[in-house]
Design a protein around this motif. Structure first.
Motif, PDB file in Angstrom:
ATOM      1  N   LYS A   1       2.872 115.968   5.841  1.00 45.99           N
ATOM      2  CA  LYS A   1       1.408 116.047   5.802  1.00 45.99           C
ATOM      3  C   LYS A   1       0.819 116.251   7.195  1.00 45.99           C
ATOM      4  CE  LYS A   1       0.923 112.864   1.863  1.00 45.99           C
ATOM      5  NZ  LYS A   1       0.330 111.569   1.419  1.00 45.99           N
ATOM      6  N   PHE A   2       1.453 115.606   8.171  1.00 43.97           N
ATOM      7  CA  PHE A   2       0.963 115.646   9.550  1.00 43.97           C
ATOM      8  C   PHE A   2       2.113 116.115  10.450  1.00 43.97           C
ATOM      9  CE2 PHE A   2      -1.007 112.149   7.188  1.00 43.97           C
ATOM     10  CZ  PHE A   2      -2.347 112.522   7.231  1.00 43.97           C
ATOM     11  N   PRO A   3       2.367 117.422  10.486  1.00 43.09           N
ATOM     12  CA  PRO A   3       3.588 117.955  11.108  1.00 43.09           C
ATOM     13  C   PRO A   3       3.708 117.757  12.607  1.00 43.09           C
ATOM     14  CG  PRO A   3       2.106 119.743  10.498  1.00 43.09           C
ATOM     15  CD  PRO A   3       1.560 118.493   9.881  1.00 43.09           C
ATOM     16  N   VAL A   4       2.603 117.450  13.293  1.00 44.55           N
ATOM     17  CA  VAL A   4       2.683 117.238  14.739  1.00 44.55           C
ATOM     18  C   VAL A   4       2.102 115.865  15.112  1.00 44.55           C
ATOM     19  CG1 VAL A   4       2.846 119.616  15.540  1.00 44.55           C
ATOM     20  CG2 VAL A   4       0.604 118.694  14.950  1.00 44.55           C
ATOM     21  N   ASP A   5       2.437 114.865  14.303  1.00 48.98           N
ATOM     22  CA  ASP A   5       2.078 113.482  14.623  1.00 48.98           C
ATOM     23  C   ASP A   5       3.095 112.982  15.652  1.00 48.98           C
ATOM     24  OD1 ASP A   5       1.718 110.742  14.763  1.00 48.98           O
ATOM     25  OD2 ASP A   5       1.559 110.447  12.604  1.00 48.98           O
ATOM     26  N   LEU A   6       2.679 112.891  16.900  1.00 46.85           N
ATOM     27  CA  LEU A   6       3.601 112.620  18.004  1.00 46.85           C
ATOM     28  C   LEU A   6       4.340 111.295  17.844  1.00 46.85           C
ATOM     29  CD1 LEU A   6       4.694 113.551  20.760  1.00 46.85           C
ATOM     30  CD2 LEU A   6       2.785 112.338  21.832  1.00 46.85           C
ATOM     31  N   THR A   7       3.634 110.227  17.501  1.00 50.12           N
ATOM     32  CA  THR A   7       4.263 108.912  17.369  1.00 50.12           C
ATOM     33  C   THR A   7       5.303 108.903  16.260  1.00 50.12           C
ATOM     34  OG1 THR A   7       2.290 107.786  18.195  1.00 50.12           O
ATOM     35  CG2 THR A   7       3.849 106.458  16.960  1.00 50.12           C
ATOM     36  N   THR A   8       4.965 109.504  15.134  1.00 48.59           N
ATOM     37  CA  THR A   8       5.924 109.571  14.027  1.00 48.59           C
ATOM     38  C   THR A   8       7.144 110.394  14.407  1.00 48.59           C
ATOM     39  OG1 THR A   8       4.170 109.336  12.367  1.00 48.59           O
ATOM     40  CG2 THR A   8       6.270 110.255  11.624  1.00 48.59           C
ATOM     41  N   LEU A   9       6.925 111.524  15.059  1.00 49.88           N
ATOM     42  CA  LEU A   9       8.052 112.367  15.478  1.00 49.88           C
ATOM     43  C   LEU A   9       8.985 111.622  16.427  1.00 49.88           C
ATOM     44  CD1 LEU A   9       6.284 115.811  16.027  1.00 49.88           C
ATOM     45  CD2 LEU A   9       7.928 115.246  14.233  1.00 49.88           C
ATOM     46  N   LEU A  10       8.408 110.870  17.360  1.00 52.72           N
ATOM     47  CA  LEU A  10       9.231 110.104  18.309  1.00 52.72           C
ATOM     48  C   LEU A  10      10.128 109.111  17.582  1.00 52.72           C
ATOM     49  CD1 LEU A  10      10.065 108.935  21.075  1.00 52.72           C
ATOM     50  CD2 LEU A  10       8.018 107.487  20.952  1.00 52.72           C
ATOM     51  N   HIS A  11       9.524 108.270  16.749  1.00 55.36           N
ATOM     52  CA  HIS A  11      10.299 107.202  16.103  1.00 55.36           C
ATOM     53  C   HIS A  11      11.213 107.741  15.008  1.00 55.36           C
ATOM     54  CE1 HIS A  11       8.417 104.025  18.345  1.00 55.36           C
ATOM     55  NE2 HIS A  11       7.225 104.495  18.056  1.00 55.36           N
ATOM     56  N   LEU A  12      10.775 108.792  14.330  1.00 54.01           N
ATOM     57  CA  LEU A  12      11.634 109.407  13.323  1.00 54.01           C
ATOM     58  C   LEU A  12      12.869 110.013  13.989  1.00 54.01           C
ATOM     59  CD1 LEU A  12      12.214 110.329  10.448  1.00 54.01           C
ATOM     60  CD2 LEU A  12      10.652 112.262  10.810  1.00 54.01           C
ATOM     61  N   ASN A  13      12.676 110.636  15.116  1.00 55.11           N
ATOM     62  CA  ASN A  13      13.788 111.225  15.863  1.00 55.11           C
ATOM     63  C   ASN A  13      14.786 110.141  16.284  1.00 55.11           C
ATOM     64  OD1 ASN A  13      15.199 113.354  17.229  1.00 55.11           O
ATOM     65  ND2 ASN A  13      14.334 112.623  19.152  1.00 55.11           N
ATOM     66  N   ILE A  14      14.272 109.029  16.779  1.00 58.35           N
ATOM     67  CA  ILE A  14      15.132 107.909  17.196  1.00 58.35           C
ATOM     68  C   ILE A  14      15.923 107.373  16.006  1.00 58.35           C
ATOM     69  CG2 ILE A  14      15.125 105.519  18.027  1.00 58.35           C
ATOM     70  CD1 ILE A  14      12.723 106.305  19.790  1.00 58.35           C
ATOM     71  N   CYS A  15      15.233 107.182  14.866  1.00 59.46           N
ATOM     72  CA  CYS A  15      15.895 106.648  13.676  1.00 59.46           C
ATOM     73  C   CYS A  15      16.998 107.579  13.178  1.00 59.46           C
ATOM     74  CB  CYS A  15      14.875 106.421  12.562  1.00 59.46           C
ATOM     75  SG  CYS A  15      13.718 105.062  12.882  1.00 59.46           S
ATOM     76  N   MET A  16      16.732 108.869  13.213  1.00 65.03           N
ATOM     77  CA  MET A  16      17.745 109.824  12.755  1.00 65.03           C
ATOM     78  C   MET A  16      18.953 109.831  13.688  1.00 65.03           C
ATOM     79  SD  MET A  16      15.251 112.930  11.419  1.00 65.03           S
ATOM     80  CE  MET A  16      16.451 113.801  10.433  1.00 65.03           C
TER      81      MET A  16
ATOM     82  N   SER B   1      19.031 119.533   9.974  1.00 68.46           N
ATOM     83  CA  SER B   1      19.051 120.989   9.857  1.00 68.46           C
ATOM     84  C   SER B   1      17.925 121.492   8.960  1.00 68.46           C
ATOM     85  CB  SER B   1      20.400 121.449   9.286  1.00 68.46           C
ATOM     86  OG  SER B   1      20.626 120.849   8.021  1.00 68.46           O
ATOM     87  N   THR B   2      16.997 120.599   8.626  1.00 64.25           N
ATOM     88  CA  THR B   2      15.885 120.961   7.749  1.00 64.25           C
ATOM     89  C   THR B   2      14.534 120.852   8.445  1.00 64.25           C
ATOM     90  OG1 THR B   2      17.096 120.210   5.796  1.00 64.25           O
ATOM     91  CG2 THR B   2      14.718 120.481   5.562  1.00 64.25           C
ATOM     92  N   TYR B   3      14.296 119.720   9.107  1.00 64.42           N
ATOM     93  CA  TYR B   3      12.963 119.457   9.672  1.00 64.42           C
ATOM     94  C   TYR B   3      12.878 119.708  11.174  1.00 64.42           C
ATOM     95  CZ  TYR B   3      12.569 117.231   5.137  1.00 64.42           C
ATOM     96  OH  TYR B   3      12.574 116.994   3.787  1.00 64.42           O
ATOM     97  N   PHE B   4      14.014 119.701  11.847  1.00 67.88           N
ATOM     98  CA  PHE B   4      14.078 119.945  13.290  1.00 67.88           C
ATOM     99  C   PHE B   4      13.101 119.031  14.039  1.00 67.88           C
ATOM    100  CE2 PHE B   4      15.956 123.580  11.314  1.00 67.88           C
ATOM    101  CZ  PHE B   4      17.037 123.869  12.130  1.00 67.88           C
ATOM    102  N   VAL B   5      13.226 117.737  13.760  1.00 74.89           N
ATOM    103  CA  VAL B   5      12.336 116.723  14.341  1.00 74.89           C
ATOM    104  C   VAL B   5      12.494 116.647  15.853  1.00 74.89           C
ATOM    105  CG1 VAL B   5      11.792 114.259  14.402  1.00 74.89           C
ATOM    106  CG2 VAL B   5      12.273 115.382  12.208  1.00 74.89           C
ATOM    107  N   ASN B   6      13.750 116.669  16.317  1.00 74.67           N
ATOM    108  CA  ASN B   6      14.001 116.580  17.759  1.00 74.67           C
ATOM    109  C   ASN B   6      13.363 117.750  18.496  1.00 74.67           C
ATOM    110  OD1 ASN B   6      15.837 117.341  20.240  1.00 74.67           O
ATOM    111  ND2 ASN B   6      16.170 115.174  19.886  1.00 74.67           N
ATOM    112  N   LEU B   7      13.564 118.948  17.994  1.00 78.37           N
ATOM    113  CA  LEU B   7      12.975 120.138  18.595  1.00 78.37           C
ATOM    114  C   LEU B   7      11.453 120.048  18.585  1.00 78.37           C
ATOM    115  CD1 LEU B   7      13.106 123.095  19.644  1.00 78.37           C
ATOM    116  CD2 LEU B   7      13.079 123.810  17.233  1.00 78.37           C
ATOM    117  N   ARG B   8      10.900 119.654  17.462  1.00 79.27           N
ATOM    118  CA  ARG B   8       9.452 119.578  17.312  1.00 79.27           C
ATOM    119  C   ARG B   8       8.848 118.557  18.279  1.00 79.27           C
ATOM    120  NH1 ARG B   8       7.074 118.826  11.294  1.00 79.27           N
ATOM    121  NH2 ARG B   8       9.095 119.817  10.884  1.00 79.27           N
ATOM    122  N   TYR B   9       9.516 117.405  18.393  1.00 77.00           N
ATOM    123  CA  TYR B   9       9.022 116.360  19.291  1.00 77.00           C
ATOM    124  C   TYR B   9       9.014 116.834  20.741  1.00 77.00           C
ATOM    125  CZ  TYR B   9       9.185 112.337  22.371  1.00 77.00           C
ATOM    126  OH  TYR B   9       8.955 111.471  23.411  1.00 77.00           O
ATOM    127  N   HIS B  10      10.103 117.436  21.181  1.00 78.73           N
ATOM    128  CA  HIS B  10      10.187 117.860  22.579  1.00 78.73           C
ATOM    129  C   HIS B  10       9.247 119.028  22.890  1.00 78.73           C
ATOM    130  CE1 HIS B  10      13.913 115.396  22.581  1.00 78.73           C
ATOM    131  NE2 HIS B  10      13.547 115.191  23.825  1.00 78.73           N
TER     132      HIS B  10
END
Length: 214
Positions: free
Chosen positions: A112-127, A135-144
């Motif tokens: 819903k919120f594809p560039v929510d910085l805080t969520t991307l940070l913690h989601l990346n850490i959890c993954m 290989s689907t959401y590319f959270v790490n790439l998106r966060y950086h």
């Protein structure tokens, strides 16, 4: 709740500051013009489609306009991401190190919120903690890319070089990323601009909260 009222007070202050002049800052004008132009490659609906369907191909400029351009969308709500039911679940799961639940709810949030910085940070850490391949959401790439996009607006060493953010919570993520930890915060203003200033040992870090007041 305390965080909600902190944002509300700052937004009221900034809105009253913006009302001193009729025109929005050129930064806002440029962003709004680009993301509202249907012929532009950065037209907001095009960016949303790409971030959801081709996240591996995202470029920093696309993330840049996704992040700042969202405030000019008709359905944008500055508190929208906080009101999402998955946020409470996600934050509790992160704090309790329940990585599996955090990943599940975090993915729902960025849908819903594809560039929510805080969520991307913690989601990346959890993954990373759970060794979950992405290989689907590319959270790490998106966060950086998002961090690079935000920091491209300034280094925060002065008002003229203030780091531009769209919500206060992003300041904490950026402070941590650049190693500017702790400190006290206060507001400074100039005609048509308002700044959230962090100070530690006489060193200052300036953020400018970008809003759409129309």
């Amino acid at each position: 709740m305390k965080y909600f009222f902190t944002i509300l007070i700052l937004l009221i202050f900034i809105a009253s500051t913006f009302s001193q002049e009729q025109n929005l800052p050129s930064f806002n004008d440029e962003i709004k013009s680009v993301v509202s132009d249907s012929s532009s490659i950065y037209y907001y609906p095009k960016l949303l489609k790409k971030v959801n369907q081709q996240p591996s191909e995202l470029k920093i400029t696309e993330i840049y306009y996704l992040y700042y351009g969202q405030i000019f969308q008709p359905d944008y709500n500055v508190f929208g991401y906080l009101m999402d039911n998955n946020q409470a679940v996600f934050r509790r799961a992160v704090m309790s190190y329940n990585y599996k639940k955090a990943i599940s709810s975090g993915i729902k949030i960025i849908s819903k919120f594809p560039v929510d910085l805080t969520t991307l940070l913690h989601l990346n850490i959890c993954m990373e903690k759970k060794n979950v391949p992405d290989s689907t959401y590319f959270v790490n790439l998106r966060y950086h890319l998002l961090m690079e996009a935000i920091l491209s607006t300034g280094n925060g060493k002065s008002k003229d070089l203030a780091i531009k953010v769209i919500n206060i919570e992003d300041e904490s993520v950026i402070k941590g990323a650049i190693g500017f930890l702790g400190g006290k915060t206060y507001i400074e203003s100039t005609p048509n601009h308002a700044y959230d200033v962090w100070e530690v040992d006489n060193k200052k870090l300036y953020f400018e909260l970008i809003i759409n007041d129309k």
